[in-house]
Enzyme design. Structure first.
Site, PDB file in Angstrom:
ATOM      1  N   ASP A   3       5.130  13.913 -16.143  1.00  0.00           N
ATOM      2  CA  ASP A   3       3.680  14.130 -16.060  1.00  0.00           C
ATOM      3  C   ASP A   3       3.331  15.453 -16.762  1.00  0.00           C
ATOM      4  OD1 ASP A   3       5.047  15.642 -14.102  1.00  0.00           O
ATOM      5  OD2 ASP A   3       3.370  15.593 -12.690  1.00  0.00           O
ATOM      6  N   HIS A  47      11.084  24.196 -12.406  1.00  0.00           N
ATOM      7  CA  HIS A  47      11.452  22.997 -11.631  1.00  0.00           C
ATOM      8  C   HIS A  47      12.090  21.918 -12.514  1.00  0.00           C
ATOM      9  CE1 HIS A  47       9.150  24.467  -8.197  1.00  0.00           C
ATOM     10  NE2 HIS A  47       8.054  24.549  -8.936  1.00  0.00           N
TER      11      HIS A  47
HETATM   12  O1  RIB Z   1       7.002  20.357  -7.398  1.00  0.00           O
HETATM   13  C1  RIB Z   1       7.303  20.593  -8.732  1.00  0.00           C
HETATM   14  C2  RIB Z   1       7.064  19.350  -9.558  1.00  0.00           C
HETATM   15  O2  RIB Z   1       5.695  18.974  -9.468  1.00  0.00           O
HETATM   16  C3  RIB Z   1       7.348  19.531 -11.032  1.00  0.00           C
HETATM   17  O3  RIB Z   1       7.789  18.303 -11.544  1.00  0.00           O
HETATM   18  C4  RIB Z   1       5.975  19.857 -11.576  1.00  0.00           C
HETATM   19  O4  RIB Z   1       5.884  19.573 -12.961  1.00  0.00           O
HETATM   20  C5  RIB Z   1       5.096  18.960 -10.757  1.00  0.00           C
HETATM   21  O5  RIB Z   1       5.140  17.666 -11.290  1.00  0.00           O
HETATM   22 CA    CA Z   2       6.615  17.401 -13.504  1.00  0.00          CA
END
Ligand code: RIB
Ligand code: CA
Length: 312
Positions: free
Chosen positions: A10, A241
């Site tokens: 995303d 992340h």
């Molecule tokens: O919680 C972190 C995740 O949520 C990552 O994938 C960030 O891009 C959002 O999608």
């Molecule tokens: Ca993400």
């Protein structure tokens, strides 16, 4: 032989870093991208994915547009306060020259995995809707996939969208529950480890030296995201992340794991919470696979890995 990755995403600032990382790693061959809602709505996520591939010199990699809502049709608000109005830190990007496939993301996932049984690693960087729908479409997916690596969950740490839930799981708990209870080779890379991998302004500055196009673009798209981390967590830097999930695929030795079943809270105040459940005794087990949950990380080495690959 490079690992064949199909990445569901995303994009999203940290998603963009993860894509650059995968595309810049000789251990990986990105065979396709599927898009979803989350950080931004699916239409914009698809344009961003197409642009990021063009920018990286990989317009040939196919992109399939995915779900616009969770499987139960609920409304979700994009995280524009985290990733900017366009998902890429408000940096204006040109319209991509390429277009998404006609096939939907779930169709493309099912076809790609079934065409190369045992070869495709599915990596999810957003809500698990497309994967849940692909499983519905093609139940044999679970025996044909090489590995499933999910960036999601918060086990022994606080959530980031509520006190207990991580955003990707919260955005579609029903899909997450289906995907995480599937009997397939699953690894979860949650906030327990991703919040230990912090890219500082200094790391990002170093990517600009000597000046080059990728380092400059990364610097520009991370301004809003970095500012969010300062305001929200008092953190100077940003949580990597999604890049951490890619590193887990490419060098799993940098992480420690526990094996457990995973339960997802489907609704209520704790919707999207992920909890480790003890395994039944081996003699009573019917599942062939047990989920591996990342519980510890060599953060310094993961940051080095990310730095080296993004500086290439
Ligand atoms: O919680 C972190 C995740 O949520 C990552 O994938 C960030 O891009 C959002 O999608
Ligand atoms: Ca993400």
């Amino acid at each position: 032989m490079p690992r064949k990755l199909l990445i569901d995403t995303d994009p999203g600032v940290d998603d963009a870093l993860a894509l650059f990382l995968a595309l810049g790693s000789p251990e990986a061959e990105v065979v396709g991208i599927t898009t979803t809602f989350g950080n931004i709505e699916t239409g914009a996520a698809t344009l961003n994915a197409l642009y990021l591939l063009e920018f990286s010199g990989h317009p040939e990699i196919p992109v399939a547009r995915g779900a616009r809502t969770p499987v139960n049709g609920a409304c979700r608000t994009p995280a524009t306060h985290v990733h900017g109005e366009n998902g890429l830190g408000n940096v204006l990007i040109p319209a991509p020259l390429t277009a998404p496939l006609r096939a939907s993301a779930p169709e493309f996932i099912a076809r790609t995995v079934m065409d190369s049984p045992g070869e495709i690693t599915l990596v999810t960087l957003g809500p698990l809707t497309n994967l849940a729908l692909a499983l519905e479409l093609e139940p044999r997916l679970s025996t044909a996939v090489a590995q499933v690596v999910v960036m999601g969950g918060a086990f022994r740490v606080q959530g980031n969208i509520s006190g207990t839930a991580e955003a990707n799981i919260f955005n579609d708990p029903v899909a997450a529950s289906r995907v995480l209870s599937q009997d397939w080779p699953l690894t979860l890379v949650g906030l327990d480890v991703t919040t230990r991998v912090v890219l500082t302004p200094d790391h990002l500055q170093r990517l600009r030296q000597p000046p080059h196009r990728l380092g400059e673009f990364i610097w520009r798209i991370t301004r809003v995201y970095e500012d969010f981390h300062l305001r929200r967590y008092g953190l100077v830097g940003l949580y990597a992340h999604d890049p951490t999930a890619i590193v887990c695929v490419l060098d799993p030795t940098l992480f420690q794991y526990e094996e457990a079943l995973v339960a997802v809270t489907l609704e209520g105040r704790e919707a999207g919470r992920t909890v480790m459940k003890p395994l039944p005794p081996e003699s009573l087990r019917v599942a062939r696979h047990v989920p591996k949950i990342c519980t510890d990380v060599n953060a310094g080495q993961v940051i080095d890995f990310i730095q080296r690959r993004l500086a290439r």
